[in-house]
Design a protein around this motif. Structure first.
Motif, mmCIF file in Angstrom:
data_model
loop_
_atom_site.group_PDB
_atom_site.id
_atom_site.type_symbol
_atom_site.label_atom_id
_atom_site.label_comp_id
_atom_site.label_asym_id
_atom_site.label_seq_id
_atom_site.Cartn_x
_atom_site.Cartn_y
_atom_site.Cartn_z
ATOM 1 N N SER A 100 -60.404 41.045 3.227
ATOM 2 C CA SER A 100 -60.039 42.459 3.370
ATOM 3 C C SER A 100 -59.231 42.718 4.641
ATOM 4 O O SER A 100 -58.435 43.647 4.704
ATOM 5 C CB SER A 100 -61.295 43.324 3.380
ATOM 6 O OG SER A 100 -62.134 42.932 4.453
ATOM 7 N N TYR A 101 -59.435 41.875 5.672
ATOM 8 C CA TYR A 101 -58.683 42.058 6.913
ATOM 9 C C TYR A 101 -57.221 41.706 6.704
ATOM 10 O O TYR A 101 -56.330 42.378 7.208
ATOM 11 C CB TYR A 101 -59.247 41.161 8.020
ATOM 12 C CG TYR A 101 -60.456 41.728 8.688
ATOM 13 C CD1 TYR A 101 -61.512 42.251 7.933
ATOM 14 C CD2 TYR A 101 -60.570 41.755 10.069
ATOM 15 C CE1 TYR A 101 -62.633 42.767 8.543
ATOM 16 C CE2 TYR A 101 -61.685 42.268 10.686
ATOM 17 C CZ TYR A 101 -62.717 42.768 9.922
ATOM 18 O OH TYR A 101 -63.817 43.276 10.533
ATOM 19 N N LEU A 102 -56.978 40.636 5.977
ATOM 20 C CA LEU A 102 -55.615 40.194 5.748
ATOM 21 C C LEU A 102 -54.828 41.288 5.033
ATOM 22 O O LEU A 102 -53.617 41.435 5.237
ATOM 23 C CB LEU A 102 -55.626 38.917 4.894
ATOM 24 C CG LEU A 102 -54.335 38.090 4.930
ATOM 25 C CD1 LEU A 102 -54.136 37.450 6.297
ATOM 26 C CD2 LEU A 102 -54.362 36.995 3.862
ATOM 27 N N GLU A 152 -53.045 37.500 13.641
ATOM 28 C CA GLU A 152 -52.921 38.921 14.009
ATOM 29 C C GLU A 152 -54.140 39.743 13.575
ATOM 30 O O GLU A 152 -54.673 40.535 14.349
ATOM 31 C CB GLU A 152 -51.664 39.551 13.389
ATOM 32 C CG GLU A 152 -50.378 39.298 14.141
ATOM 33 C CD GLU A 152 -49.859 37.896 13.930
ATOM 34 O OE1 GLU A 152 -50.407 37.155 13.079
ATOM 35 O OE2 GLU A 152 -48.900 37.515 14.638
ATOM 36 N N THR A 153 -54.562 39.587 12.322
ATOM 37 C CA THR A 153 -55.599 40.493 11.804
ATOM 38 C C THR A 153 -56.954 40.266 12.471
ATOM 39 O O THR A 153 -57.596 41.226 12.893
ATOM 40 C CB THR A 153 -55.720 40.366 10.273
ATOM 41 O OG1 THR A 153 -55.959 39.000 9.933
ATOM 42 C CG2 THR A 153 -54.441 40.823 9.583
ATOM 43 N N HIS A 201 -50.864 36.696 21.588
ATOM 44 C CA HIS A 201 -51.067 38.030 21.018
ATOM 45 C C HIS A 201 -51.296 38.998 22.170
ATOM 46 O O HIS A 201 -52.302 38.883 22.863
ATOM 47 C CB HIS A 201 -52.271 38.037 20.071
ATOM 48 C CG HIS A 201 -52.054 37.198 18.858
ATOM 49 N ND1 HIS A 201 -51.502 37.692 17.704
ATOM 50 C CD2 HIS A 201 -52.260 35.881 18.634
ATOM 51 C CE1 HIS A 201 -51.394 36.718 16.801
ATOM 52 N NE2 HIS A 201 -51.855 35.609 17.343
ATOM 53 N N THR A 202 -50.356 39.916 22.355
ATOM 54 C CA THR A 202 -50.487 40.801 23.507
ATOM 55 C C THR A 202 -50.542 42.261 23.067
ATOM 56 O O THR A 202 -50.022 42.629 22.012
ATOM 57 C CB THR A 202 -49.323 40.597 24.498
ATOM 58 O OG1 THR A 202 -48.115 41.083 23.918
ATOM 59 C CG2 THR A 202 -49.158 39.135 24.874
ATOM 60 N N ALA A 276 -52.086 47.858 15.339
ATOM 61 C CA ALA A 276 -52.971 48.858 15.938
ATOM 62 C C ALA A 276 -53.348 49.897 14.871
ATOM 63 O O ALA A 276 -54.506 50.305 14.766
ATOM 64 C CB ALA A 276 -52.284 49.526 17.122
ATOM 65 N N LYS A 277 -52.368 50.287 14.071
ATOM 66 C CA LYS A 277 -52.630 51.233 12.985
ATOM 67 C C LYS A 277 -53.617 50.623 11.989
ATOM 68 O O LYS A 277 -54.597 51.252 11.599
ATOM 69 C CB LYS A 277 -51.319 51.551 12.252
ATOM 70 C CG LYS A 277 -50.804 52.960 12.479
ATOM 71 C CD LYS A 277 -49.479 53.177 11.745
ATOM 72 C CE LYS A 277 -48.366 53.479 12.738
ATOM 73 N NZ LYS A 277 -47.017 53.194 12.248
#
Lengths: 517, 517
Positions: A100-102, A152-153, A201-202, A276-277
């Protein structure tokens, strides 16, 4: 006696024959398919015969062999130092990503869903017929887990807890990790189902800061490629079509391989507020207002091994820049007797110490089982930058034979002061390898104005600078008709506008085309 | 005015109240549950509040935060150096293991099948209702892949191609990697579904050589634990029950935590010819005969972070041995004005340079947003070995306050010559931390002769040396009745024979019991 003689003759013939077979085998083992004959086969031969990597029993996954891994470790050390110097810290995030995160970021899942390894169960059990083990159907996960294709996720789901206020920003993390993308056609280092990489990842308070970070890391990669790999690269921005799934802008460094194909060698993404969204990551700014966080990510992988190999190596084997050679200098003694060898050892021991004190790695190969000729071929194959050979005449005359791997030239020089000579030689080799690759790229980069010319030129390989109207449609048509892609819109390139070679519509600047790996 | 005054008073009261709330929050955030109250909660508090690690969204998988990862990186560097000094090279093998490979060695699959992550599919697709992604049933793997719980099987399938003759031996590879074991009850660092580790896998021509390798690596681990982690360990051999799945013998280093429980901190396995048999790995010996290859494997993991934390830390936070502290010395200026701070900076700058030149890591914390008291608490929590504080009086009098984290003591010393003082102080701290842990272990190790006495003593925690008849049955009974396990049969322990405390049968030597993590 007759019989005895016959036997001896046969025996000798047999030995001769065996020697011939062994020589042929040795040749086969060490010889590479010439580049001119089949570049792709040359690459495959070189990667396996120089002990860099090999295919494993698992489809698309490679084994990185010790010699290849030693080169990768040197790349890691250089990159890690640069990341830390620019204020980044290392951390480690989970291998698995809940399905679900992906899905949270639409473009992102679109880009990665089609090629990912899915964990569905957490247990095996003995098969009913006792022949082995089977997946236990009762141990099914409630939600499937994806083996990370990129992080990322999972990282932004973590950053949500780390970031509340502007005081918590920026977050500047890097991770060294393995990732999996289920590629159907794989090639050692260039495209493998599992590969090793680093991913930065910043998180930032402003768009400007995030863009500056993405650009800074592009420059870290560019500088690393040129100074360490000795591979000249074009820095640029990807077209929308070639952008990372989930990015607002993708910056890239593009290198040109010897066969005229481009290799994307590192990318840095400005991700805007997309992640972020997707993960609800807000911060309170200095004015106490809630704002979405800005993001970047950037990565290079074991693919750099491919860039390194295909930029410099030749039909005799690897050519390594001294900055990445696990052994920079090898010493091969040419001797007949043990005393003779002892004298050579005595002569070179202070030199070995001296070189090591200068931070130069040296190997003395006094292995008795291999002939000097075999050793020479072996070290050429392995790309050792400098080879020294010392024989009886050298001992008498106070000389040593110095061979350069990059130019395949030899010279006999005075043994006295040889350490200084080697130190500066290593610097020249590093520079020469880079210069050669740069000259090749420059000779292989052309400017064209018509699509007809483009179609002819693209067949010759190399980079082509041409005008493009900026639309995905034209880009797709060019790719379809010529197999060429837009490698990037060069940064700091010639800013002269023009008209698209295909449609005649306006173009802001020439962009870089090539067929690519 | 009346109204104005009222407003001001209320406002002041509000501010006071807010300060109190903030102070309380700060206390809550930083304060740890005392060890005496709940050791397990203290550990959990410390790991999260000192920013070492946290739980992730994926069950049982942790995020290793930058501060925790920095400590792990220092462990890696020290271990890697020791592996290379003992002739090993790094390599990398696939993350995935075909299910059939795991099954080849009977004990091995028995040990790992029940807790492994299984990849069954290689693609997701959009769900029919458009709500997200689902596993694509058409992308099912022909053979399931296991996410490596350990790599013996995939590595020995590779070694089969690397080894033909005695000339190819020994093979001495190590791998730094992530592994997954589907543990049901997890605890940060101590037991997680995914963890980071190194696994050495070596191949040898003779049993003697393989046994010597397994013992050598045990000693590398023992020396590392004692010199670097400052954790004293007992070296020994596991009982059959506690052996690694697939090993002939498992060597172990066992440490004692502050709560009296043992922690297995590293293991080295003599694997005999089990994996060579399972993967048909033969070599031609000098006499031209075909023989099975002998094997070892050895590993330590991020579990060492747990050993480190639970050996030294206290109710104020982490206590780090200087050898592993990412920051060894922190300087906190105590100042009222900017000029004042500038003077302090000027005073300490040459010191910082001097310390760095000695290889000592230093941080000057001149952050204006935090009070010195807050900083002191923070650096105690983070375990910085030495803290310097400089205020107005110190500047006048040429002194500096030096605080030791391990003893929580302070002294005011002359600033002149302070670098020498700090250098020797760091050495004393390293030694003191080790000595303290050793004294604790010695005080917590008892010898018992009867099972009744054993049952009483085991409740108190610590190591117990007792006689055992050598049977798995007696071992199982003791575990069942007391929750104690045989940690090891100590190497170089008291060799006096005796009789088993449970059955009265003969015992060759006392073995080490404890309740364990």
């Amino acid at each position: 006696m007759q019989g005895g003689r016959y036997f001896l003759t046969t025996f000798a013939a047999e030995i001769n024959e065996k020697s011939a077979v062994i020589a042929r085998m040795a040749k086969e083992i060490k010889e590479l398919t010439p580049r001119s004959e089949n570049y792709s086969q040359w690459y495959q031969d070189l990667v396996t015969k120089a002990d860099l990597a090999e295919n494993s029993a698992v489809r698309g996954c490679m084994v990185i062999k010790p010699y290849g891994y030693a080169i990768w470790e040197k790349m890691q050390a250089e990159l890690d130092k640069r990341f830390k110097e620019t204020g980044h810290v290392n951390a480690y995030f989970p291998l698995f990503i809940p399905k679900s995160y992906l899905s949270r970021e639409a473009d992102h899942v679109e880009g990665f869903a089609k090629e990912c390894a899915v964990v569905t169960h957490y247990r095996l059990k003995n098969s009913p017929d006792g022949s082995g083990v089977v997946v236990d159907p009762e141990a099914k996960l409630e939600e499937e887990l994806i083996v990370r294709p990129t992080s990322e996720t999972i990282i932004w789901s973590t950053y949500k807890n780390w970031i509340q206020s502007y005081r918590d920003l920026p977050v500047l993390c890097n991770q060294w990790a393995n990732v999996v993308r289920w590629e159907m056609r794989t090639r050692l280092f260039l495209r493998t189902a599992e590969f090793l990489w680093q991913e930065g990842h910043t998180a930032h308070a402003t768009r400007e800061e995030a863009v500056a970070e993405a650009e800074k890391m592009l420059e870290v990669y560019g500088d690393f490629a040129e100074k360490v790999l000795a591979v000249p690269v074009i820095r640029g921005v990807k077209s929308e079509t070639e952008r990372f799934a989930g990015a607002v802008d993708t910056y890239t460094i593009e290198a040109l391989m010897q066969d005229g194909k481009a290799l994307q060698s590192g990318t840095s993404h400005f991700l805007g507020q997309n992640f972020a969204k997707a993960f609800d990551v807000y911060f309170l700014n200095k004015e106490g207002q809630r704002e979405l966080v800005w993001a970047t990510s950037w990565g290079v992988s074991t693919r750099l091994m491919g860039a390194l190999i295909m930029s410099h190596s030749d039909d005799n084997g690897l050519v390594l820049p001294p900055s990445l050679a696990p052994i920079q200098v090898v010493i091969v003694p040419i001797y007949k007797t043990e005393e003779h060898l002892a004298t050579i050892r005595e002569r070179v021991e202070p030199l070995i110490k001296d070189l090591r004190a200068r931070g130069i790695s040296v190997k003395l190969d006094d292995n008795d089982n291999k002939k000097p000729g075999w050793k020479f071929a072996e070290y050429e194959l392995k790309g050792i930058p400098v080879r020294l050979a010392l024989g009886a005449r050298d001992l008498e005359q106070g000389t040593v034979e110095v061979a350069r791997r990059d130019t395949l030239t030899k010279e006999t020089v005075a043994f006295e002061g040889i350490a200084d000579h080697i130190e500066s030689l290593l610097q020249s080799i590093q520079k020469n390898i880079y210069d050669k690759a740069l000259a090749f790229r420059e000779a292989s980069t052309r400017t064209v104005d018509t699509y007809e010319e483009f179609k002819t030129e693209i067949e010759k390989g190399g980079f082509i600078l041409a005008h493009w109207d900026g639309t995905p449609e034209t880009e797709a048509r060019i790719k379809e008709e010529t197999k060429a892609t837009i490698r990037c819109i060069p940064l700091g390139g010639d800013p002269t506008p023009g008209v698209c070679m295909v449609t005649g519509k306006p173009s802001k600047q020439r962009v870089l085309f090539a067929r690519a790996y």
